[in-house]
Design a protein around this motif. Structure first.
Motif, short mmCIF file in Angstrom:
data_model
loop_
_atom_site.label_atom_id
_atom_site.label_comp_id
_atom_site.label_asym_id
_atom_site.label_seq_id
_atom_site.Cartn_x
_atom_site.Cartn_y
_atom_site.Cartn_z
N LEU A 1 0.88 -1.17 0.00
CA LEU A 1 0.00 0.00 0.00
C LEU A 1 0.91 1.22 0.00
N ARG A 2 0.98 1.90 -1.14
CA ARG A 2 1.91 3.01 -1.30
C ARG A 2 1.38 4.27 -0.62
N HIS A 3 2.27 4.93 0.14
CA HIS A 3 1.93 6.16 0.87
C HIS A 3 0.59 6.00 1.60
N TYR A 4 0.45 4.92 2.31
CA TYR A 4 -0.82 4.56 2.95
C TYR A 4 -1.09 5.37 4.21
N GLU A 5 -0.03 5.70 4.94
CA GLU A 5 -0.20 6.48 6.17
C GLU A 5 0.74 7.68 6.15
N TYR A 6 0.31 8.74 6.83
CA TYR A 6 1.16 9.90 7.03
C TYR A 6 1.46 9.97 8.52
N THR A 7 2.70 9.66 8.89
CA THR A 7 3.08 9.65 10.30
C THR A 7 4.45 10.28 10.46
N CYS A 8 4.63 10.97 11.56
CA CYS A 8 5.92 11.58 11.90
C CYS A 8 6.46 12.43 10.76
N GLY A 9 5.57 13.14 10.06
CA GLY A 9 5.98 14.06 9.02
C GLY A 9 6.35 13.45 7.68
N LYS A 10 5.98 12.18 7.48
CA LYS A 10 6.30 11.54 6.20
C LYS A 10 5.21 10.55 5.81
#
Length: 186
Positions: free
Chosen positions: A156-165
Motif C-alpha cells: 500500500l503506497r503512501h498509505y499512512e502519514y506519520t511523523c511528518g512523512k
C-alpha cells in the motif's frame, strides 16, 4: 461497559491494561527501537502513555478494537501489547498490531501472544479476516506474521502519514479458513 477478556497461554497472561501500567509501558514506548515502525515518536513522559491506555479503553468501548497487555505468568509487569484495531464488524475483519519491550525480543513472546490473540479473534469475535499492516523495513514483524501463516498481499503506497512523512505498508492477511502455523520454533 464491555468486559475485557483475559487470555492465558503457556507462558503469558494477556490482560486489560490500566493507568497503573503506564510506567512499565513507558519503558518500551519511550524506546526509539521499539516504536521505530509504529508510526509514532517515542513517548517523552509517563503521563503521555496515559493517552495510549485511554485509547485502549476507548476502542473496546466503541467495539472498534481490543488491546491486551502482555505479561509473563510469573510477573504482572506489562512488557508489550497485542490486539485489534480498525475493526469492521460489517465485513468481519480487523487489523492486528503488537509491540514488545526489546528486552524480550527473540524469545518467542510476541509469537505466543499474536497466535493467542488471532485465535481469540477467530473463535470469539466471529472474524473472517485479520490484517497486519507492516512497514517494508520492519523485517522482524514480517517474519513473525509469515511464521504463523499470514500471506503478503501487496504494498500500500503512501498509505499512512506519520511523523511528518508518508509511509508505504505491506498488507498481510490471515483468513479464518487458513491454518495458523504452529510449527515449533526449535
Amino acid at each position: 461497559m464491555i468486559e475485557h477478556p483475559m487470555i492465558e497461554t503457556d507462558r503469558l497472561i494477556l490482560r486489560k491494561v490500566t493507568l497503573d501500567d503506564a510506567k512499565e509501558m513507558f519503558d518500551y514506548l519511550s524506546d526509539s527501537e521499539v516504536v521505530k515502525h509504529m508510526g509514532i515518536a517515542p513517548y517523552q513522559t509517563v503521563e503521555a502513555v496515559h493517552e495510549e491506555v485511554e485509547w485502549y479503553h476507548s476502542i473496546l468501548k466503541e467495539q472498534t478494537g481490543i488491546r491486551w497487555g502482555i505479561t509473563l505468568k510469573n510477573s504482572d509487569k506489562v512488557i508489550g501489547s497485542c490486539g485489534f484495531l480498525n475493526r469492521n464488524g460489517k465485513h468481519f475483519r480487523t487489523e492486528v498490531g503488537f509491540e514488545l519491550n526489546k528486552e524480550y525480543w527473540g524469545k518467542g513472546v510476541a509469537r505466543e501472544a499474536l497466535e493467542a490473540v488471532v485465535t481469540f479473534g477467530f473463535k470469539h469475535m466471529k472474524l473472517e479476516r485479520i490484517e497486519a499492516l507492516i512497514e517494508p523495513g520492519n523485517i522482524s514483524s514480517q517474519n513473525l506474521v509469515e511464521k504463523i501463516g499470514f500471506v503478503k498481499e501487496g504494498l500500500l503506497r503512501h498509505y499512512e502519514y506519520t511523523c511528518g512523512k508518508f509511509d508505504d505498508l505491506f498488507i498481510y492477511s490471515l483468513l479464518k479458513s487458513d491454518k495458523i502455523n504452529r510449527k515449533s520454533e526449535h
